[in-house]
Design a protein around this motif. Structure first.
Motif, PDB file in Angstrom:
ATOM      1  N   VAL A 137      10.565   3.287 -43.279  1.00 52.97           N
ATOM      2  CA  VAL A 137      10.157   3.036 -44.657  1.00 52.97           C
ATOM      3  C   VAL A 137      11.310   2.442 -45.449  1.00 52.97           C
ATOM      4  O   VAL A 137      11.135   1.495 -46.213  1.00 52.97           O
ATOM      5  CB  VAL A 137       9.646   4.333 -45.321  1.00 52.97           C
ATOM      6  CG1 VAL A 137       9.414   4.129 -46.810  1.00 52.97           C
ATOM      7  CG2 VAL A 137       8.358   4.796 -44.651  1.00 52.97           C
TER       8      VAL A 137
ATOM      9  N   GLY B 296      11.468  -1.157 -47.183  1.00 51.99           N
ATOM     10  CA  GLY B 296      11.767  -1.289 -48.600  1.00 51.99           C
ATOM     11  C   GLY B 296      12.817  -2.369 -48.837  1.00 51.99           C
ATOM     12  O   GLY B 296      12.682  -3.205 -49.749  1.00 51.99           O
TER      13      GLY B 296
ATOM     14  N   ALA C 220       4.628   0.015 -46.178  1.00 46.86           N
ATOM     15  CA  ALA C 220       5.610   1.052 -46.490  1.00 46.86           C
ATOM     16  C   ALA C 220       5.289   1.736 -47.817  1.00 46.86           C
ATOM     17  O   ALA C 220       5.518   2.934 -47.985  1.00 46.86           O
ATOM     18  CB  ALA C 220       7.009   0.437 -46.548  1.00 46.86           C
ATOM     19  N   LEU C 221       4.733   0.975 -48.750  1.00 42.93           N
ATOM     20  CA  LEU C 221       4.322   1.550 -50.033  1.00 42.93           C
ATOM     21  C   LEU C 221       3.291   2.649 -49.819  1.00 42.93           C
ATOM     22  O   LEU C 221       3.386   3.735 -50.420  1.00 42.93           O
ATOM     23  CB  LEU C 221       3.743   0.446 -50.926  1.00 42.93           C
ATOM     24  CG  LEU C 221       3.090   0.893 -52.233  1.00 42.93           C
ATOM     25  CD1 LEU C 221       4.142   1.468 -53.180  1.00 42.93           C
ATOM     26  CD2 LEU C 221       2.362  -0.272 -52.891  1.00 42.93           C
TER      27      LEU C 221
ATOM     28  N   ARG D 143       4.914   5.674 -48.211  1.00 41.26           N
ATOM     29  CA  ARG D 143       5.792   6.382 -49.157  1.00 41.26           C
ATOM     30  C   ARG D 143       5.003   7.140 -50.219  1.00 41.26           C
ATOM     31  O   ARG D 143       5.326   8.267 -50.565  1.00 41.26           O
ATOM     32  CB  ARG D 143       6.716   5.350 -49.819  1.00 41.26           C
ATOM     33  CG  ARG D 143       7.678   5.927 -50.844  1.00 41.26           C
ATOM     34  CD  ARG D 143       8.818   6.635 -50.156  1.00 41.26           C
ATOM     35  NE  ARG D 143       9.833   6.995 -51.136  1.00 41.26           N
ATOM     36  CZ  ARG D 143       9.803   8.090 -51.877  1.00 41.26           C
ATOM     37  NH1 ARG D 143       8.800   8.953 -51.766  1.00 41.26           N
ATOM     38  NH2 ARG D 143      10.774   8.353 -52.730  1.00 41.26           N
ATOM     39  N   TYR D 144       3.956   6.518 -50.758  1.00 38.06           N
ATOM     40  CA  TYR D 144       3.268   7.097 -51.908  1.00 38.06           C
ATOM     41  C   TYR D 144       1.784   7.391 -51.675  1.00 38.06           C
ATOM     42  O   TYR D 144       1.080   7.798 -52.597  1.00 38.06           O
ATOM     43  CB  TYR D 144       3.361   6.151 -53.115  1.00 38.06           C
ATOM     44  CG  TYR D 144       4.768   5.900 -53.589  1.00 38.06           C
ATOM     45  CD1 TYR D 144       5.593   6.951 -53.970  1.00 38.06           C
ATOM     46  CD2 TYR D 144       5.272   4.594 -53.677  1.00 38.06           C
ATOM     47  CE1 TYR D 144       6.885   6.723 -54.419  1.00 38.06           C
ATOM     48  CE2 TYR D 144       6.563   4.363 -54.122  1.00 38.06           C
ATOM     49  CZ  TYR D 144       7.366   5.426 -54.495  1.00 38.06           C
ATOM     50  OH  TYR D 144       8.641   5.193 -54.934  1.00 38.06           O
TER      51      TYR D 144
ATOM     52  N   THR E 173      -3.118  -1.374 -52.949  1.00 39.79           N
ATOM     53  CA  THR E 173      -2.226  -1.709 -51.839  1.00 39.79           C
ATOM     54  C   THR E 173      -2.943  -2.558 -50.796  1.00 39.79           C
ATOM     55  O   THR E 173      -2.382  -3.527 -50.269  1.00 39.79           O
ATOM     56  CB  THR E 173      -1.674  -0.423 -51.196  1.00 39.79           C
ATOM     57  OG1 THR E 173      -1.000   0.349 -52.189  1.00 39.79           O
ATOM     58  CG2 THR E 173      -0.703  -0.753 -50.075  1.00 39.79           C
TER      59      THR E 173
ATOM     60  N   ILE F  83      11.036   2.134 -52.927  1.00 41.41           N
ATOM     61  CA  ILE F  83      10.542   2.592 -51.627  1.00 41.41           C
ATOM     62  C   ILE F  83      11.684   3.046 -50.734  1.00 41.41           C
ATOM     63  O   ILE F  83      11.595   4.063 -50.042  1.00 41.41           O
ATOM     64  CB  ILE F  83       9.747   1.470 -50.931  1.00 41.41           C
ATOM     65  CG1 ILE F  83       8.437   1.203 -51.674  1.00 41.41           C
ATOM     66  CG2 ILE F  83       9.455   1.824 -49.476  1.00 41.41           C
ATOM     67  CD1 ILE F  83       7.693  -0.022 -51.183  1.00 41.41           C
ATOM     68  N   ARG F  84      12.787   2.307 -50.758  1.00 40.13           N
ATOM     69  CA  ARG F  84      13.882   2.614 -49.831  1.00 40.13           C
ATOM     70  C   ARG F  84      14.698   3.812 -50.281  1.00 40.13           C
ATOM     71  O   ARG F  84      15.408   4.423 -49.481  1.00 40.13           O
ATOM     72  CB  ARG F  84      14.811   1.418 -49.677  1.00 40.13           C
ATOM     73  CG  ARG F  84      15.748   1.179 -50.840  1.00 40.13           C
ATOM     74  CD  ARG F  84      16.618  -0.041 -50.630  1.00 40.13           C
ATOM     75  NE  ARG F  84      17.480  -0.289 -51.772  1.00 40.13           N
ATOM     76  CZ  ARG F  84      18.704   0.224 -51.914  1.00 40.13           C
ATOM     77  NH1 ARG F  84      19.186   1.014 -50.976  1.00 40.13           N
ATOM     78  NH2 ARG F  84      19.440  -0.060 -52.969  1.00 40.13           N
TER      79      ARG F  84
ATOM     80  N   THR G 143      15.159   7.344 -50.895  1.00 41.82           N
ATOM     81  CA  THR G 143      14.555   8.645 -50.632  1.00 41.82           C
ATOM     82  C   THR G 143      15.641   9.604 -50.179  1.00 41.82           C
ATOM     83  O   THR G 143      16.438   9.268 -49.316  1.00 41.82           O
ATOM     84  CB  THR G 143      13.488   8.558 -49.532  1.00 41.82           C
ATOM     85  OG1 THR G 143      12.539   7.549 -49.886  1.00 41.82           O
ATOM     86  CG2 THR G 143      12.762   9.877 -49.371  1.00 41.82           C
TER      87      THR G 143
END
Length: 215
Positions: A17, A21, A72-73, A76-77, A89, A199-200, A202
């Motif tokens: 992820v 990002g 990846a969005l 992540r979410y 998305t 996104i990146r 974390t």
């Protein structure tokens, strides 16, 4: 599966992820650079030239990176931003897919310049779809209190796009180039750069806490 195995798998997913990002940040910049070159230079007027291939390659790679960024969005979410975010998305991903296909088609095209409009149209259509999808998931992110800077930019981008059709011609006549369209591109692509950054970023603290083997 042991706690350690689950933790290793989670870290691998997190690494993917984060990489995606960063890719979305690069992709946003590449699409911005490619679209600006397409609008303010004559690079894309003559197929098969070095400038033509380089510009469309930049757009194609950028759109592909944004497509991966959309995946990846969701990773992540996806558990947070709900069905509205998922719908946005998916729509944005389809837009980036259209841009990727159209960009690749244009990159490989070697025929007469006048017949290259279909591939360029596919890129333009994909961009509009991606803007719509980004608006939808940006609203979901905003409601969830996530990625605030990126969400704000992606909500503003369609407003600037609409303004392009309202006052764009007047400003173009005064300045000699399409100011509003370029402002729209900057806003949208910067929004995706900001989203890639969100996104990146974390924290691994929660993962590290579960790294101890089960008793």
């Amino acid at each position: 599966m042991s706690v350690r195995s689950k933790t290793v798998e989670a870290k691998r997913t997190e690494r993917w992820v984060r990489t995606a990002g960063i890719g979305a940040m690069v992709g946003g910049g590449a699409v911005l650079a490619g679209t600006i070159l397409d609008n303010v230079t004559a690079f894309t007027e003559t197929p098969a030239t070095a400038e033509y291939v380089a510009t469309w390659s930049m757009l194609t790679i950028g759109a592909l990176l944004l497509l991966v960024g959309a995946a990846a969005l969701y990773t992540r979410y996806g558990d947070i931003y709900g069905r509205l975010g998922l719908a946005g998305t998916v729509i944005a991903g389809l837009g980036f897919l259209s841009m990727t296909v159209g960009g690749l088609w244009s990159t490989l095209y070697t025929g007469p310049a006048g017949e290259a409009t279909q591939s360029g149209g596919l890129v333009f259509f994909g961009l509009l779809v991606a803007v719509l999808g980004s608006l939808v998931f940006a609203i979901a992110l905003r409601r969830a209190g996530l990625a605030g800077r990126a969400a704000a930019l992606l909500i503003v981008a369609p407003v600037v796009l609409v303004a392009t059709f309202v006052v764009g011609e007047t400003l173009t006549a005064l300045s000699g180039f399409d100011v509003m369209w370029l402002l729209f591109l900057v806003t949208f692509c910067t929004g995706w750069v900001a989203l890639g950054d969100a996104i990146r970023y974390t924290s691994d603290s929660a993962l590290e806490e579960t790294a101890t083997p089960a008793a």
